[in-house]
Scaffold this motif. Structure first.
Motif, PDB file in Angstrom:
ATOM      1  N   MET A 231     -49.788 -86.042 -12.509  1.00 23.89           N
ATOM      2  CA  MET A 231     -51.022 -87.002 -11.014  1.00 23.89           C
ATOM      3  C   MET A 231     -49.653 -88.274 -10.822  1.00 23.89           C
ATOM      4  N   GLN A 232     -49.324 -88.776 -11.792  1.00 18.52           N
ATOM      5  CA  GLN A 232     -48.797 -89.680 -11.504  1.00 18.52           C
ATOM      6  C   GLN A 232     -48.122 -89.645 -10.536  1.00 18.52           C
ATOM      7  N   LYS A 233     -47.632 -88.373 -10.955  1.00 21.20           N
ATOM      8  CA  LYS A 233     -46.209 -88.475  -9.601  1.00 21.20           C
ATOM      9  C   LYS A 233     -47.064 -88.226  -8.185  1.00 21.20           C
ATOM     10  N   VAL A 234     -47.826 -87.136  -8.023  1.00 22.35           N
ATOM     11  CA  VAL A 234     -48.590 -86.784  -6.291  1.00 22.35           C
ATOM     12  C   VAL A 234     -49.184 -88.506  -6.229  1.00 22.35           C
ATOM     13  N   VAL A 235     -49.047 -89.648  -7.328  1.00 20.92           N
ATOM     14  CA  VAL A 235     -49.625 -91.241  -6.869  1.00 20.92           C
ATOM     15  C   VAL A 235     -48.654 -91.488  -6.444  1.00 20.92           C
ATOM     16  N   ILE A 236     -47.954 -91.802  -7.233  1.00 27.19           N
ATOM     17  CA  ILE A 236     -46.188 -92.428  -6.164  1.00 27.19           C
ATOM     18  C   ILE A 236     -46.100 -91.917  -5.741  1.00 27.19           C
ATOM     19  N   GLN A 237     -45.813 -90.523  -4.787  1.00 23.55           N
ATOM     20  CA  GLN A 237     -45.662 -89.677  -2.977  1.00 23.55           C
ATOM     21  C   GLN A 237     -46.526 -90.471  -2.429  1.00 23.55           C
ATOM     22  N   ALA A 238     -48.059 -90.336  -2.377  1.00 23.89           N
ATOM     23  CA  ALA A 238     -48.641 -90.748  -1.694  1.00 23.89           C
ATOM     24  C   ALA A 238     -48.888 -92.136  -1.521  1.00 23.89           C
ATOM     25  N   LEU A 239     -48.722 -92.830  -2.101  1.00 22.84           N
ATOM     26  CA  LEU A 239     -48.066 -95.012  -2.323  1.00 22.84           C
ATOM     27  C   LEU A 239     -48.152 -94.392  -0.420  1.00 22.84           C
ATOM     28  N   ASP A 240     -48.756 -95.809   0.223  1.00 18.15           N
ATOM     29  CA  ASP A 240     -47.730 -95.670   2.202  1.00 18.15           C
ATOM     30  C   ASP A 240     -47.540 -97.127   1.902  1.00 18.15           C
ATOM     31  N   GLU A 241     -47.339 -97.096   3.377  1.00 12.95           N
ATOM     32  CA  GLU A 241     -46.483 -98.540   3.240  1.00 12.95           C
ATOM     33  C   GLU A 241     -47.025 -99.382   3.091  1.00 12.95           C
ATOM     34  N   GLN A 242     -48.475-100.297   3.498  1.00 12.15           N
ATOM     35  CA  GLN A 242     -49.764-101.030   2.819  1.00 12.15           C
ATOM     36  C   GLN A 242     -49.413-100.706   1.870  1.00 12.15           C
ATOM     37  N   ASN A 243     -49.261-100.234   0.103  1.00 13.97           N
ATOM     38  CA  ASN A 243     -49.944 -99.595  -1.265  1.00 13.97           C
ATOM     39  C   ASN A 243     -50.943 -99.114  -0.726  1.00 13.97           C
ATOM     40  N   LYS A 244     -51.156 -98.486  -0.124  1.00 13.91           N
ATOM     41  CA  LYS A 244     -52.976 -98.142  -0.182  1.00 13.91           C
ATOM     42  C   LYS A 244     -52.921 -96.562  -0.500  1.00 13.91           C
ATOM     43  N   LEU A 245     -53.709 -96.126  -0.648  1.00 23.31           N
ATOM     44  CA  LEU A 245     -53.987 -94.652  -1.430  1.00 23.31           C
ATOM     45  C   LEU A 245     -54.628 -93.894  -0.536  1.00 23.31           C
ATOM     46  N   THR A 246     -54.949 -93.419   0.197  1.00 23.70           N
ATOM     47  CA  THR A 246     -55.409 -92.534   1.393  1.00 23.70           C
ATOM     48  C   THR A 246     -55.996 -91.606   0.515  1.00 23.70           C
ATOM     49  N   THR A 247     -57.713 -90.919   1.139  1.00 24.88           N
ATOM     50  CA  THR A 247     -57.344 -89.665   1.056  1.00 24.88           C
ATOM     51  C   THR A 247     -56.568 -88.370   1.628  1.00 24.88           C
ATOM     52  N   GLU A 248     -56.635 -89.246   2.947  1.00 24.24           N
ATOM     53  CA  GLU A 248     -55.814 -87.455   3.264  1.00 24.24           C
ATOM     54  C   GLU A 248     -54.403 -87.615   2.894  1.00 24.24           C
ATOM     55  N   ARG A 249     -53.292 -88.816   1.919  1.00 18.14           N
ATOM     56  CA  ARG A 249     -52.366 -88.908   1.826  1.00 18.14           C
ATOM     57  C   ARG A 249     -52.327 -88.080   0.163  1.00 18.14           C
ATOM     58  N   LEU A 250     -53.146 -88.100  -0.432  1.00 15.53           N
ATOM     59  CA  LEU A 250     -53.587 -88.285  -2.179  1.00 15.53           C
ATOM     60  C   LEU A 250     -54.039 -86.620  -2.049  1.00 15.53           C
ATOM     61  N   LYS A 251     -54.338 -86.034  -0.824  1.00 14.13           N
ATOM     62  CA  LYS A 251     -54.781 -84.654  -0.526  1.00 14.13           C
ATOM     63  C   LYS A 251     -53.649 -84.037  -0.269  1.00 14.13           C
ATOM     64  N   ARG A 252     -51.878 -84.525   0.973  1.00 16.59           N
ATOM     65  CA  ARG A 252     -51.449 -83.420   1.074  1.00 16.59           C
ATOM     66  C   ARG A 252     -50.265 -83.572  -0.138  1.00 16.59           C
ATOM     67  N   CYS A 253     -49.973 -85.052  -0.539  1.00 12.67           N
ATOM     68  CA  CYS A 253     -48.996 -84.542  -1.786  1.00 12.67           C
ATOM     69  C   CYS A 253     -50.043 -84.168  -2.902  1.00 12.67           C
ATOM     70  N   ALA A 254     -50.821 -83.967  -3.287  1.00 15.18           N
ATOM     71  CA  ALA A 254     -51.010 -83.071  -4.274  1.00 15.18           C
ATOM     72  C   ALA A 254     -51.152 -81.328  -3.753  1.00 15.18           C
ATOM     73  N   ALA A 255     -51.174 -81.235  -3.009  1.00 11.92           N
ATOM     74  CA  ALA A 255     -51.379 -79.586  -2.923  1.00 11.92           C
ATOM     75  C   ALA A 255     -49.829 -79.098  -1.989  1.00 11.92           C
ATOM     76  N   ASP A 256     -48.646 -80.190  -1.890  1.00 15.10           N
ATOM     77  CA  ASP A 256     -47.251 -80.528  -2.131  1.00 15.10           C
ATOM     78  C   ASP A 256     -47.217 -79.754  -3.903  1.00 15.10           C
ATOM     79  N   TYR A 257     -47.593 -81.311  -4.365  1.00 14.69           N
ATOM     80  CA  TYR A 257     -46.901 -80.907  -5.691  1.00 14.69           C
ATOM     81  C   TYR A 257     -47.140 -79.160  -6.158  1.00 14.69           C
ATOM     82  N   TYR A 258     -48.407 -78.736  -5.719  1.00 19.45           N
ATOM     83  CA  TYR A 258     -48.995 -77.476  -6.464  1.00 19.45           C
ATOM     84  C   TYR A 258     -48.388 -76.785  -6.034  1.00 19.45           C
ATOM     85  N   LYS A 259     -48.050 -76.547  -4.399  1.00 21.21           N
ATOM     86  CA  LYS A 259     -47.116 -75.284  -4.529  1.00 21.21           C
ATOM     87  C   LYS A 259     -45.814 -75.526  -4.569  1.00 21.21           C
TER      88      LYS A 259
END
Length: 454
Positions: A231-259
């Motif tokens: 999940m560290q890798k997922v969190v790093i990928q999901a961080l946006d330009e404002q240094n925030k972790l949104t639900t949508e970005r976390l979901k998208r990055c977790a799904a990509d990592y899983y695939k």
């Protein structure tokens, strides 16, 4: 019989409905939650909802639910825990010396946007109904404007108000922040310390790991079966330009990592708790007498009356008498079934009310709890009950009739099991002059209507 340790037909319950439910929420229950739980839990929820709308507080017993829903107690218990797990019901229990009481609080279902934002519920629904139906539901219910390009600037309670005592420590202020519990998911079980151990403050600011972000991370890790290091890798990928972790970005990055690393197939939810799997009695390991006892402990009395009488529907007075044993006399269901069986087999398939009530009073004073205790006592006290039967003015045996034993010893068997129990699942051949089978006729009519509607 794990459910009998949790619930009995005579246990009382009350229903609370903190919030009035709307027609839209009934649609959500049917289209969103029913595919996840199956029809029986939703049927239980709707029944409790209908009763809760009665403004006069009222106590019920679970035997009432067994009749209204036409479900055995085991099914009602399984439906209840399914509602609890999915967040539609909260349950409280109180034990007294003689009785047990429950409070069932119905919980409002999540609205459509919250449901689709939740990674567990949305993926669970996707795996149940498929991509096509899933997209149609999203299109139907998500009619709100697109907020992707917007930043939420809503002030929280803590932004606007401050406590009078300004010396409260920071951790106390954090615990005062309100948090809505959507359904029972314990995200604290995820190892956030291990997650943060490999993330520096420059890489992922601690401010980005808000309560909402933490809950989403834990749910995604549970859904995709990912470790904190993954999940560290997922969190790093999901961080946006404002240094925030949104639900949508976390979901998208977790799904990509899983695939990319696990599978291209979507994860599937499996049911872990099942009263059938937790039952300590398994039919294949039981002797015939143990199978009979298990049947008597878990079968509604009305069904026992049908099975003893070769599948024929009992008359209303017999049904009322069986209900009185459980409801009026607070008799355990297994004991009531043994009583009904004993009387019918010893009185040529009759149910004399005075005779039944006399034995019921005796068994209640003996404080019998199980079918085995009742069966043993019936054998020990057979002579006494025969005398009571002869004294009853209702029951008169013909002079040439012989007393039919309650339990016949089968040749080649060690157990004493009545004949009807072996025959209860056999198909009964209808007599030529028998009455019309209304259930079969009803099914034929429904089949014709289905074909006409095609």
């Amino acid at each position: 019989m794990v459910h009998f340790k949790e619930i009995q037909p005579t246990d009382h319950f009350e229903i609370t409905l903190p919030h009035a439910l709307s027609t839209n929420e009934r649609q959500l229950l049917t289209l969103f939650y029913q595919p996840l739980t199956g029809p029986e839990p939703i049927s239980l929820f709707l029944t409790l909802w209908a009763e809760a709308e009665n403004h006069t507080p009222q106590q019920y017993n679970h035997y009432y639910l067994m009749h209204v829903l036409s479900m055995p107690l085991k099914k009602i218990f399984e439906a209840r825990i399914a509602l609890e797990a999915i967040g539609l019901m909260r349950t409280w229990r109180k034990d007294t010396a003689n009785e047990r009481y429950f409070i069932y609080e119905l919980v409002r279902p999540l609205d459509a946007p919250s449901f689709f934002k939740d990674p567990l519920l949305s993926m669970f629904l996707f795996s149940k109904i498929g991509e096509g139906a899933y997209r149609k539901l999203r299109q139907r219910f998500l009619t709100q404007p697109n907020k992707e390009q917007y930043e939420e600037v809503t002030r929280t309670f803590m932004d606007v108000y401050r406590p009078i005592n300004q010396n409260l420590p920071q951790d106390e202020l954090e615990t005062m922040t309100p948090k809505q519990i959507d359904y029972p998911f314990y995200y604290e079980q995820f190892d956030f310390k291990l997650l943060q151990a490999g993330l520096s403050e420059q890489l992922i600011p601690s401010a980005a790991l808000t309560v909402k972000a933490r809950e989403t991370i834990a749910k995604l890790a549970f859904l995709y079966h990912l470790t904190p290091l993954q999940m560290q890798k997922v969190v790093i990928q999901a961080l946006d330009e404002q240094n925030k972790l949104t639900t949508e970005r976390l979901k998208r990055c977790a799904a990509d990592y899983y695939k990319l690393t696990v599978s291209t197939e979507a994860p599937v939810m499996t049911k872990v708790f099942d009263a059938k799997n937790n039952d300590t009695l398994h039919a294949e390991n039981l002797t015939k007498e143990q199978e009979l006892l298990h049947y008597l402990e878990t079968t509604p009395p009305v069904q026992v009356l049908r099975d003893i009488n070769n599948g024929k529907e009992p008359i209303p007075s017999s049904i009322q008498l069986a209900e009185d044993l459980v409801v009026k006399y607070s008799m355990p269901i297994g004991v009531a079934n043994v009583l009904l069986e004993y009387v019918m087999l010893s009185t040529d398939m009759k149910l004399p009310k005075s005779y039944v009530e006399k034995i019921a009073d005796h068994w209640n004073r003996k404080q019998l709890k199980t079918a085995k205790e009742a069966m043993d006592l019936a054998r020990e006290e057979r002579d006494k009950y025969t005398k009571w039967k002869q004294e009853s003015s209702v029951v008169k045996q013909p002079a040439n009739s012989q007393k039919k034993p309650s339990y016949n010893r089968k040749s080649g068997r060690d157990e004493q099991v009545p004949d009807w129990f072996y025959k209860r699942n056999e198909q009964q051949q209808p007599e030529k002059d028998s009455a019309v089978d209304f259930e079969q006729e009803r099914l034929k009519i429904l089949q014709k209507l289905d074909r006409a509607g095609e």
